[in-house]
Design a protein around this motif. Structure first.
Motif, PDB file in Angstrom:
ATOM      1  N   HIS A 194      -1.014  -1.383 -11.039  1.00 41.34           N
ATOM      2  CA  HIS A 194      -2.199  -0.992 -10.276  1.00 41.34           C
ATOM      3  C   HIS A 194      -3.427  -1.104 -11.180  1.00 41.34           C
ATOM      4  O   HIS A 194      -3.525  -0.420 -12.211  1.00 41.34           O
ATOM      5  N   THR A 252       0.844  -1.197   0.000  1.00 42.20           N
ATOM      6  CA  THR A 252       0.000   0.000   0.000  1.00 42.20           C
ATOM      7  C   THR A 252       0.879   1.246   0.000  1.00 42.20           C
ATOM      8  O   THR A 252       1.825   1.352   0.790  1.00 42.20           O
ATOM      9  N   HIS A 272      -2.391   5.729  -0.587  1.00 52.18           N
ATOM     10  CA  HIS A 272      -3.290   4.782   0.084  1.00 52.18           C
ATOM     11  C   HIS A 272      -3.881   3.732  -0.855  1.00 52.18           C
ATOM     12  O   HIS A 272      -4.755   2.964  -0.444  1.00 52.18           O
ATOM     13  N   GLU A 273      -3.402   3.671  -2.080  1.00 50.19           N
ATOM     14  CA  GLU A 273      -3.845   2.631  -3.009  1.00 50.19           C
ATOM     15  C   GLU A 273      -2.881   1.431  -2.954  1.00 50.19           C
ATOM     16  O   GLU A 273      -1.687   1.595  -2.701  1.00 50.19           O
ATOM     17  N   GLU A 274      -3.408   0.251  -3.181  1.00 53.54           N
ATOM     18  CA  GLU A 274      -2.569  -0.944  -3.192  1.00 53.54           C
ATOM     19  C   GLU A 274      -1.980  -1.155  -4.577  1.00 53.54           C
ATOM     20  O   GLU A 274      -2.686  -1.047  -5.588  1.00 53.54           O
TER      21      GLU A 274
END
Length: 419
Positions: free
Chosen positions: A399, A355, A377-379
């Motif tokens: 992503h 993350t 905050h994105e995986e």
């Protein structure tokens, strides 16, 4: 010269001559498979063209067998003494005498022709004989009907040469139907990376099989309790599917795990011939490095694949493999990089999910990586491809099906060095 009637059937040689006459294969290819010279080839070709239907390579003895000469008997005993030293060395995977190997050594080293029964008779006379153990009944000889239906994959750890300073791992992949060895390599460590590279070699060269048959080692199967410490603390990831298995998953290749030591033993049986010859030759040629041993291994693999009749199938693995392709008994699929991925580096690699923090970085093994197009905050999915030389690895940041960035880092800084 090799006796063709002992290694090939009339039908096999007739088929090769027919394919050559039809322009399907070259003369050099036929000579390599049959292990014959140019003169012998044209002699067989002329015999075939005279009467293809009656063509035969059958051989009938016209002279009485010779009494064994003293120099030959001396060398038989010499070779038996050498073999006994291998058997007595408990670190080497040699448990019996290989009389066929001794026969070949007499031909190669001393230019002496002698039969295997004669060697066995001398071994019994002088106390160099170990009887074969009774074979246990089993039902796993050839269980498939098509090449590519099942690939047996395994590794074994032995002292392959008494002159080496350490043991090495032998990794092998073999097609169950044809018994054709698709991959064989000695490596220093039995780690996931070595097995992933084996997959890359097999998939790119031969195609995708339906399934792989392996044991329950942690490289191939996660077992809760046994492997939790390794995965959660060392790798710092929630992934419980081993990296090697994830490669198979991406390529839609089913993984079958042997559930017992007996089943694993059945997988290992086809490798016996290769292992036996590799050890004996490495010992005789004073091999000290893994590079030297791998050169010998590749020679023996060639002998096994293209010249030796397999005891189970009764055919040379290459000829059986080619026959399966010709008769459409083949379920191997061409390898294609599955979308949305763009390169084999996205497939034959290590995978980690991370993350992105507030600083647009991700951490892996305490290494902070800042990359382009990072979303806070994105995986992201990191696909790490170690280069075979140079000590570097390529990290590809993904992503939701989009390649965000590519970076290169030192492999030693990444967790893949631990497994």
């Amino acid at each position: 010269m090799a006796q063709l009637h002992k290694k090939f059937t009339d039908e096999q040689v007739r088929d090769l001559m027919k394919r050559y006459s039809n322009g399907e294969i070259k003369r050099e290819h036929v000579q390599t498979v049959l292990n014959i010279g140019k003169s012998r080839f044209f002699s067989l070709l002329n015999l075939y063209r005279k009467d293809p239907a009656a063509f035969s390579i059958a051989y009938k003895r016209t002279k009485a067998t010779r009494i064994i000469a003293e120099p030959i008997e001396h060398n038989i005993l010499k070779e038996l003494v050498v073999a006994k030293k291998f058997i007595d060395n408990k670190d080497m995977p040699i448990w019996s005498y290989n009389y066929s190997f001794i026969k070949n050594e007499l031909e190669k080293r001393y230019r002496q022709q002698v039969s295997v029964p004669t060697i066995i008779a001398k071994a019994k006379k002088y106390g160099f004989y170990i009887g074969k153990p009774k074979k246990k009944a089993h039902d796993r000889e050839v269980i498939t009907n098509n090449t590519g239906e099942l690939v047996q994959h395994d590794s074994s750890y032995h002292l392959w040469s008494p002159h080496a300073s350490c043991k090495w791992w032998l990794i092998t992949s073999i097609d169950d139907f044809s018994r054709f060895l698709l991959f064989a390599l000695l490596v220093l460590r039995d780690i996931s990376l070595a097995h992933i590279r084996a997959l890359q070699t097999v998939f790119l060269k031969y195609g995708l099989p339906l399934s792989f048959y392996v044991d329950c080692d942690s490289i191939f199967k996660f077992i809760r309790g046994r492997d939790e410490l390794h995965y959660k603390h060392l790798l710092q990831t929630d992934e419980t599917m081993p990296q090697w298995k994830q490669v198979c998953f991406d390529c839609q290749v089913k993984v079958i795990n042997a559930l017992s030591p007996q089943a694993k033993g059945k997988v290992e049986r086809p490798y016996g011939w290769i292992q036996d010859h590799l050890v004996r030759i490495c010992a005789r040629e004073n091999v000290t490095t893994i590079a030297q041993a791998n050169q010998i291994l590749q020679r023996e693999v060639y002998e096994y694949n293209y010249k030796r009749i397999h005891s189970t199938t009764g055919e040379i693995p290459y000829l059986r493999y080619q026959r399966a392709l010709k008769e459409n008994k083949n379920v191997l699929r061409p390898f294609v990089v599955p979308p949305p991925y763009q390169s084999i580096k996205d497939i034959f690699c290590f995978r980690f999910n991370r993350t992105v923090d507030a600083y647009r970085t991700v951490s892996i093994n305490n290494l902070k990586l800042k990359f382009n197009n990072a979303l806070i905050h994105e995986e992201v999915n990191l696909r790490i491809y170690p280069y075979t030389t140079g000590g570097l690895s390529e990290i590809r940041f993904w992503h939701k099906g989009k390649l965000l960035d590519i970076q290169k880092v030192k492999t030693e800084l990444l967790p893949i060095v631990h497994f």
